[in-house]
Design a protein around this motif. Structure first.
Motif, PDB file in Angstrom:
ATOM      1  N   MET A   1      -2.002  55.258   3.610  1.00 56.67           N
ATOM      2  CA  MET A   1      -1.383  54.303   2.706  1.00 56.67           C
ATOM      3  C   MET A   1      -1.315  54.904   1.304  1.00 56.67           C
ATOM      4  N   ILE A   2      -0.200  54.689   0.663  1.00 54.92           N
ATOM      5  CA  ILE A   2      -0.026  55.155  -0.720  1.00 54.92           C
ATOM      6  C   ILE A   2      -0.733  54.169  -1.637  1.00 54.92           C
ATOM      7  N   LYS A   3      -1.635  54.685  -2.468  1.00 56.23           N
ATOM      8  CA  LYS A   3      -2.475  53.837  -3.312  1.00 56.23           C
ATOM      9  C   LYS A   3      -2.043  53.842  -4.780  1.00 56.23           C
ATOM     10  N   CYS A   4      -0.862  54.409  -5.063  1.00 57.29           N
ATOM     11  CA  CYS A   4      -0.336  54.472  -6.428  1.00 57.29           C
ATOM     12  C   CYS A   4       0.641  53.323  -6.633  1.00 57.29           C
ATOM     13  N   VAL A   5       0.312  52.411  -7.536  1.00 50.68           N
ATOM     14  CA  VAL A   5       1.094  51.195  -7.748  1.00 50.68           C
ATOM     15  C   VAL A   5       1.720  51.222  -9.140  1.00 50.68           C
ATOM     16  N   VAL A   6       3.036  50.990  -9.182  1.00 49.83           N
ATOM     17  CA  VAL A   6       3.750  50.976 -10.461  1.00 49.83           C
ATOM     18  C   VAL A   6       3.850  49.549 -10.982  1.00 49.83           C
ATOM     19  N   ILE A   7       3.548  49.425 -12.269  1.00 51.45           N
ATOM     20  CA  ILE A   7       3.809  48.207 -13.021  1.00 51.45           C
ATOM     21  C   ILE A   7       4.865  48.605 -14.040  1.00 51.45           C
ATOM     22  N   SER A   8       6.030  48.043 -13.916  1.00 54.05           N
ATOM     23  CA  SER A   8       7.151  48.419 -14.760  1.00 54.05           C
ATOM     24  C   SER A   8       7.763  47.162 -15.348  1.00 54.05           C
ATOM     25  N   TRP A  78      -7.106  51.882  -5.559  1.00 60.94           N
ATOM     26  CA  TRP A  78      -5.798  51.733  -6.192  1.00 60.94           C
ATOM     27  C   TRP A  78      -5.761  52.436  -7.544  1.00 60.94           C
ATOM     28  N   THR A  79      -4.630  53.029  -7.857  1.00 52.35           N
ATOM     29  CA  THR A  79      -4.350  53.537  -9.198  1.00 52.35           C
ATOM     30  C   THR A  79      -3.093  52.838  -9.676  1.00 52.35           C
ATOM     31  N   PHE A  80      -3.167  52.249 -10.850  1.00 53.41           N
ATOM     32  CA  PHE A  80      -2.055  51.489 -11.416  1.00 53.41           C
ATOM     33  C   PHE A  80      -1.407  52.278 -12.550  1.00 53.41           C
ATOM     34  N   PHE A  81      -0.081  52.369 -12.481  1.00 53.34           N
ATOM     35  CA  PHE A  81       0.695  53.139 -13.446  1.00 53.34           C
ATOM     36  C   PHE A  81       1.487  52.203 -14.351  1.00 53.34           C
ATOM     37  N   ASP A  82       1.421  52.461 -15.642  1.00 48.95           N
ATOM     38  CA  ASP A  82       2.293  51.792 -16.598  1.00 48.95           C
ATOM     39  C   ASP A  82       3.585  52.604 -16.613  1.00 48.95           C
ATOM     40  N   ARG A  83       4.533  52.174 -15.824  1.00 45.66           N
ATOM     41  CA  ARG A  83       5.801  52.863 -15.572  1.00 45.66           C
ATOM     42  C   ARG A  83       5.568  54.063 -14.663  1.00 45.66           C
ATOM     43  N   GLY A  84       6.672  54.664 -14.194  1.00 49.63           N
ATOM     44  CA  GLY A  84       6.555  55.785 -13.275  1.00 49.63           C
ATOM     45  C   GLY A  84       7.804  56.632 -13.266  1.00 49.63           C
ATOM     46  N   LEU A  85       7.912  57.428 -12.243  1.00 46.44           N
ATOM     47  CA  LEU A  85       8.994  58.396 -12.110  1.00 46.44           C
ATOM     48  C   LEU A  85      10.365  57.731 -12.069  1.00 46.44           C
ATOM     49  N   ILE A  86      10.486  56.599 -11.397  1.00 41.62           N
ATOM     50  CA  ILE A  86      11.777  55.907 -11.300  1.00 41.62           C
ATOM     51  C   ILE A  86      12.229  55.457 -12.686  1.00 41.62           C
ATOM     52  N   ASP A  87      11.311  54.993 -13.510  1.00 35.68           N
ATOM     53  CA  ASP A  87      11.649  54.577 -14.877  1.00 35.68           C
ATOM     54  C   ASP A  87      12.248  55.749 -15.658  1.00 35.68           C
ATOM     55  N   ALA A  88      11.577  56.897 -15.583  1.00 38.81           N
ATOM     56  CA  ALA A  88      12.025  58.071 -16.335  1.00 38.81           C
ATOM     57  C   ALA A  88      13.369  58.572 -15.817  1.00 38.81           C
ATOM     58  N   ALA A  89      13.531  58.628 -14.503  1.00 35.25           N
ATOM     59  CA  ALA A  89      14.797  59.091 -13.927  1.00 35.25           C
ATOM     60  C   ALA A  89      15.932  58.117 -14.242  1.00 35.25           C
ATOM     61  N   SER A  90      15.626  56.825 -14.225  1.00 31.15           N
ATOM     62  CA  SER A  90      16.623  55.816 -14.569  1.00 31.15           C
ATOM     63  C   SER A  90      17.065  55.974 -16.019  1.00 31.15           C
ATOM     64  N   PRO A 109       6.532  59.322  -3.526  1.00 30.12           N
ATOM     65  CA  PRO A 109       6.566  57.859  -3.435  1.00 30.12           C
ATOM     66  C   PRO A 109       5.346  57.186  -4.059  1.00 30.12           C
ATOM     67  N   TYR A 110       5.583  55.960  -4.463  1.00 31.22           N
ATOM     68  CA  TYR A 110       4.532  55.057  -4.903  1.00 31.22           C
ATOM     69  C   TYR A 110       4.368  54.004  -3.808  1.00 31.22           C
ATOM     70  N   HIS A 111       3.390  53.117  -3.976  1.00 31.50           N
ATOM     71  CA  HIS A 111       3.236  51.994  -3.047  1.00 31.50           C
ATOM     72  C   HIS A 111       4.569  51.250  -2.975  1.00 31.50           C
ATOM     73  N   HIS A 112       4.896  50.720  -1.793  1.00 32.70           N
ATOM     74  CA  HIS A 112       6.211  50.105  -1.580  1.00 32.70           C
ATOM     75  C   HIS A 112       6.445  48.856  -2.425  1.00 32.70           C
ATOM     76  N   THR A 113       5.381  48.233  -2.945  1.00 33.96           N
ATOM     77  CA  THR A 113       5.544  47.076  -3.826  1.00 33.96           C
ATOM     78  C   THR A 113       5.397  47.522  -5.267  1.00 33.96           C
ATOM     79  N   VAL A 114       6.414  47.206  -6.057  1.00 33.60           N
ATOM     80  CA  VAL A 114       6.421  47.499  -7.487  1.00 33.60           C
ATOM     81  C   VAL A 114       6.410  46.168  -8.222  1.00 33.60           C
ATOM     82  N   PHE A 115       5.610  46.083  -9.271  1.00 34.14           N
ATOM     83  CA  PHE A 115       5.486  44.858 -10.051  1.00 34.14           C
ATOM     84  C   PHE A 115       6.234  45.024 -11.370  1.00 34.14           C
ATOM     85  N   LEU A 116       7.108  44.062 -11.681  1.00 38.65           N
ATOM     86  CA  LEU A 116       7.893  44.120 -12.907  1.00 38.65           C
ATOM     87  C   LEU A 116       7.526  42.978 -13.836  1.00 38.65           C
ATOM     88  N   THR A 117       7.358  43.327 -15.108  1.00 40.20           N
ATOM     89  CA  THR A 117       7.148  42.311 -16.129  1.00 40.20           C
ATOM     90  C   THR A 117       8.524  41.895 -16.652  1.00 40.20           C
TER      91      THR A 117
END
Length: 177
Positions: A1-8, A78-90, A109-117
């Protein structure tokens, strides 16, 4: 399981505050690449700033996000990221008009669930590292609400509630490790 979670999501929507709460609870967190880059560039008279050279800034953010992702893989839990690769590429795609996101599909890849503020005008503030206006923040949010699903991620919009309840909400949507 991917344990890297993006909060974007939207700038000023409470991502950094939420990561502080998750860190306080003992989770590994990764600060937003953009803020780190801005601090470094301002300290060294650099030009890879979003208001000077947005393409150079986005390229640095991509490189930093890749390195962050690589380093986080060895973390337990779990490791939680404040933004990630998709943000930068976008951001780079929006700046240059060149298709960047598709080149990342299924890579890093990151965890399949991404949380957006969501946009939250009551919490949005300018600071030395965030010079863009609220309208620009909302435009970025709109790009991300499209980009993440297009890349195969499930998006959960975080509710506008106090930070402890927000952390509880996020954690309740992740499986136990």
């Amino acid at each position: 399981m991917i344990k890297c979670v993006v909060i974007s999501g939207c700038s000023g929507g409470g991502k950094s505050t939420l990561l502080e709460e998750l860190s306080r609870r003992g989770y590994a967190t990764v600060e937003e690449p953009g803020r780190r880059i801005v601090r470094e560039e301002l300290a060294g008279q650099g030009a890879a700033l979003p208001w000077v050279d947005p393409a150079a800034f986005a390229r640095r953010a991509i490189a930093m996000a890749l390195e962050d992702r690589k380093l986080a893989q060895v973390q337990p839990g779990w490791t939680f990221f404040d933004r990630g690769l998709i943000d930068a590429a976008s951001a780079l795609q929006a700046t240059t008009g060149k298709a960047m996101l598709e080149t990342l599909r299924d890579q890093h890849p990151y965890h399949h669930t991404v949380f957006l503020t969501p946009p939250w005008p009551e919490t949005y503030v300018h600071d030395p590292e965030r010079r863009h206006g609220f309208e620009e923040a909302v435009a970025e949010y709109d790009r991300l609400t499209t980009a993440y699903p297009e890349m195969g991620y499930d998006v959960v919009i975080l509710p506008k509630i106090d930070v402890a309840a927000r952390a509880d909400f996020l954690l309740s949507r992740l499986p136990e490790l």
